[in-house]
Design a protein around this motif. Structure first.
Motif, PDB file in Angstrom:
ATOM      1  N   GLU A 140       0.818  -1.112   0.095  1.00 51.93           N
ATOM      2  CA  GLU A 140       0.323   0.128   0.005  1.00 51.93           C
ATOM      3  C   GLU A 140       0.738   1.629   0.238  1.00 51.93           C
ATOM      4  O   GLU A 140       0.744   2.236  -0.854  1.00 51.93           O
ATOM      5  CB  GLU A 140      -0.697   0.361   1.484  1.00 51.93           C
ATOM      6  CG  GLU A 140      -1.581   1.493   1.241  1.00 51.93           C
ATOM      7  CD  GLU A 140      -2.514   0.793   3.021  1.00 51.93           C
ATOM      8  OE1 GLU A 140      -3.077   2.276   3.341  1.00 51.93           O
ATOM      9  OE2 GLU A 140      -2.769   0.289   3.475  1.00 51.93           O
TER      10      GLU A 140
ATOM     11  N   LEU B 160       1.405   4.519  -2.763  1.00 52.79           N
ATOM     12  CA  LEU B 160       1.107   5.969  -2.645  1.00 52.79           C
ATOM     13  C   LEU B 160       2.207   6.458  -2.739  1.00 52.79           C
ATOM     14  O   LEU B 160       2.088   7.880  -3.048  1.00 52.79           O
ATOM     15  CB  LEU B 160       1.009   5.762  -0.952  1.00 52.79           C
ATOM     16  CG  LEU B 160      -0.538   5.434  -0.253  1.00 52.79           C
ATOM     17  CD1 LEU B 160      -0.561   5.611   0.998  1.00 52.79           C
ATOM     18  CD2 LEU B 160      -1.640   5.973  -1.009  1.00 52.79           C
TER      19      LEU B 160
ATOM     20  N   GLU C 193      -4.649   5.198  10.313  1.00 47.11           N
ATOM     21  CA  GLU C 193      -5.460   5.781   9.122  1.00 47.11           C
ATOM     22  C   GLU C 193      -5.184   7.264   8.889  1.00 47.11           C
ATOM     23  O   GLU C 193      -4.612   7.492   8.399  1.00 47.11           O
ATOM     24  CB  GLU C 193      -6.070   4.829   8.751  1.00 47.11           C
ATOM     25  CG  GLU C 193      -6.550   3.408   8.425  1.00 47.11           C
ATOM     26  CD  GLU C 193      -4.565   3.561   7.244  1.00 47.11           C
ATOM     27  OE1 GLU C 193      -5.238   3.710   6.410  1.00 47.11           O
ATOM     28  OE2 GLU C 193      -4.151   2.511   7.629  1.00 47.11           O
ATOM     29  N   LYS C 194      -5.280   7.816   9.616  1.00 47.62           N
ATOM     30  CA  LYS C 194      -5.680   9.647   9.963  1.00 47.62           C
ATOM     31  C   LYS C 194      -4.412   9.996   9.637  1.00 47.62           C
ATOM     32  O   LYS C 194      -4.289  10.667   9.177  1.00 47.62           O
ATOM     33  CB  LYS C 194      -6.194   9.646  11.248  1.00 47.62           C
ATOM     34  CG  LYS C 194      -8.036   9.601  11.059  1.00 47.62           C
ATOM     35  CD  LYS C 194      -8.568  10.312  12.319  1.00 47.62           C
ATOM     36  CE  LYS C 194     -10.269   9.916  12.490  1.00 47.62           C
ATOM     37  NZ  LYS C 194     -11.029  10.614  13.454  1.00 47.62           N
TER      38      LYS C 194
ATOM     39  N   LYS D 105      -3.181   9.406   6.132  1.00 51.65           N
ATOM     40  CA  LYS D 105      -3.431  10.678   5.298  1.00 51.65           C
ATOM     41  C   LYS D 105      -3.202  11.975   5.414  1.00 51.65           C
ATOM     42  O   LYS D 105      -2.825  12.361   4.153  1.00 51.65           O
ATOM     43  CB  LYS D 105      -4.791  10.080   5.167  1.00 51.65           C
ATOM     44  CG  LYS D 105      -5.657  10.987   4.625  1.00 51.65           C
ATOM     45  CD  LYS D 105      -7.572  10.334   4.769  1.00 51.65           C
ATOM     46  CE  LYS D 105      -8.462  11.921   3.237  1.00 51.65           C
ATOM     47  NZ  LYS D 105      -9.054  11.740   3.760  1.00 51.65           N
ATOM     48  N   LYS D 106      -3.414  12.421   6.754  1.00 51.15           N
ATOM     49  CA  LYS D 106      -2.681  13.777   6.973  1.00 51.15           C
ATOM     50  C   LYS D 106      -0.898  13.811   7.187  1.00 51.15           C
ATOM     51  O   LYS D 106      -0.881  15.212   6.095  1.00 51.15           O
ATOM     52  CB  LYS D 106      -3.638  13.686   8.278  1.00 51.15           C
ATOM     53  CG  LYS D 106      -3.267  15.862   9.488  1.00 51.15           C
ATOM     54  CD  LYS D 106      -4.077  15.656  10.160  1.00 51.15           C
ATOM     55  CE  LYS D 106      -4.391  17.466  10.820  1.00 51.15           C
ATOM     56  NZ  LYS D 106      -4.414  17.340  11.973  1.00 51.15           N
TER      57      LYS D 106
ATOM     58  N   HIS E 234       1.036  11.078   5.905  1.00 54.67           N
ATOM     59  CA  HIS E 234       1.774  10.683   5.503  1.00 54.67           C
ATOM     60  C   HIS E 234       3.067   9.853   5.562  1.00 54.67           C
ATOM     61  O   HIS E 234       4.166  10.000   5.632  1.00 54.67           O
ATOM     62  CB  HIS E 234       2.671  11.524   4.030  1.00 54.67           C
ATOM     63  CG  HIS E 234       1.153  12.424   3.357  1.00 54.67           C
ATOM     64  ND1 HIS E 234       2.118  13.276   2.875  1.00 54.67           N
ATOM     65  CD2 HIS E 234       0.179  12.210   3.267  1.00 54.67           C
ATOM     66  CE1 HIS E 234       0.868  13.440   1.846  1.00 54.67           C
ATOM     67  NE2 HIS E 234      -0.713  12.784   2.107  1.00 54.67           N
TER      68      HIS E 234
END
Length: 381
Positions: free
Chosen positions: A22, A26, A337-338, A341-342, A344
């Motif tokens: 994953e 990215l 996950e936050k 996402k926020k 990296h």
């Protein structure tokens, strides 16, 4: 249609294997991910190790099959290392079995002693490989709880009715970094003797940021009767990709495990054995310098934890920082996950290590200081 074995339905691909795919995707999309999730030492082995290996690779017999029990100088070095690090006497002739990384030892030991339906005691939270191997062998897993308020030490009184064949323990503990008092280790050995359980101590982190004297299970009198110990050079000497580990225990246990191992490989590459010997011959100054580096890294991670309102202890050992989420929403998977996402930044959710890991997350210190500073700056900006 060719159908896979039924046992394959009991396991999934290793979490970190899937997560790395994953992250690579990215990064293909142009994102720069900082990986603080995996315990993959990035520092170099001790001075002289690579040079010794290079020279050994030029010998005429370097590429030949090697002994299944490793060359005698390697077993000598392991025995001397155990005496130096743990003050434990190990017979190099009969009580040591070198491994291609200690992870394979989990499979070899389990295959040697577990039949279908046998009970096996596994810590929760704990290293996922204990469970995966046990599932593949169709053993009956009994998870024993480890909790923060008990300093991640098992409550043996809760296991009085268990009839297990193997009990896995791991101190300093992964993922929490908890160490175990010697008297508690003695209690576990006594429990194993009374229950006639094979006690396996997985011991890869004993010299990393350990504020106590490094312990081997064999520091406990009489432990050889019922115990084995796994160890590795991956963390202590920054040699994870070299795949050098060992099982230590009494002759009868080692001979039985050798029956399995000798079916699985054809000996460790000779130059790697020579490099391993050179690493273990280094004095305590090497470990002191390694810990200085890890302490600097850990201080940065502590600052990140403070910024993210995470609760942690400054008394942990090993190459990880284990922290508790204090937000109203304590779902560690969502939290991780936050952050990914926020900011990296990948940080491992605690549930990967078992039910009792929920609500926690794990940082790895296997990242250069400048990268850790980048991670901190992303979060502080």
């Amino acid at each position: 249609m060719i159908v896979s074995a039924k046992r394959m339905h009991k396991i999934s691909e290793y979490f970190f294997s899937e997560k790395m795919k994953e992250i690579r995707n990215l990064e293909k999309d142009g994102l720069k991910i900082i990986n603080l999730g995996i315990g993959n030492p990035d520092l170099l082995p001790p001075y002289g190790v690579v040079d010794k290996m290079k020279k050994a690779s030029e010998l005429k017999y370097a590429n030949t099959y090697q002994s299944y029990i490793g060359i005698e100088p390697l077993r000598h070095a392991i025995s001397n290392w155990y005496k130096k690090i743990y003050q434990v006497d190990i017979d190099y002739k009969y009580e040591i079995l070198p491994l291609m990384g200690s992870k394979e030892g989990i499979m070899h030991i389990s295959m040697s002693y577990l039949d279908k339906g046998d009970e096996v005691l596994i810590p929760d939270p704990g290293y996922p490989a204990y469970s995966s191997v046990s599932k593949l062998l169709e053993a009956k897993i009994i998870y024993y709880d480890l909790h923060e308020d008990k300093n991640w030490i098992p409550r043996l009184e809760n296991l009085s009715g268990v009839k297990a064949k193997i009990m896995w323990i791991n101190y300093p503990h992964m993922p929490t970094g908890a160490t175990i008092p010697f008297e508690k280790l003695e209690e576990i050995v006594l429990f194993a003797k009374k229950k006639n359980v094979l006690l396996v101590h997985d011991n890869p982190y004993s010299v990393i940021l350990n504020h106590k004297r490094p312990l081997s299970i064999f520091n406990v009198k009489g432990a050889k009767d019922i115990a084995l110990e796994l160890n590795t050079l991956s963390k202590t000497y920054n040699m994870p990709g070299w795949r050098v580990g060992m099982i230590v225990g009494k002759k009868e246990f080692i001979q039985n495990i050798l029956k399995i191992k000798s079916q699985m490989d054809s000996g460790m590459y000779y130059p790697i054995q020579i490099g391993a010997i050179e690493a273990m011959n280094h004095d305590s100054k090497w470990i002191e310098n390694l810990n200085v580096e890890y302490f600097k890294r850990r201080k940065i991670i502590w600052k990140i934890c403070d910024r993210l309102n995470l609760k942690y202890t400054k008394k942990s050992s090993g190459i990880f920082v284990w922290a508790k989420i204090t937000d109203a929403d304590k779902n560690d998977h969502i939290w991780s996950e936050k952050i990914l996402k926020k900011y990296h930044i990948f940080i491992t959710p605690g549930r990967v290590f078992g039910h009792n890991g929920k609500g926690y997350i794990r940082f790895s210190m296997c990242c250069p200081i400048e990268i850790l500073e980048q991670a901190k700056n992303r979060i502080f900006s």
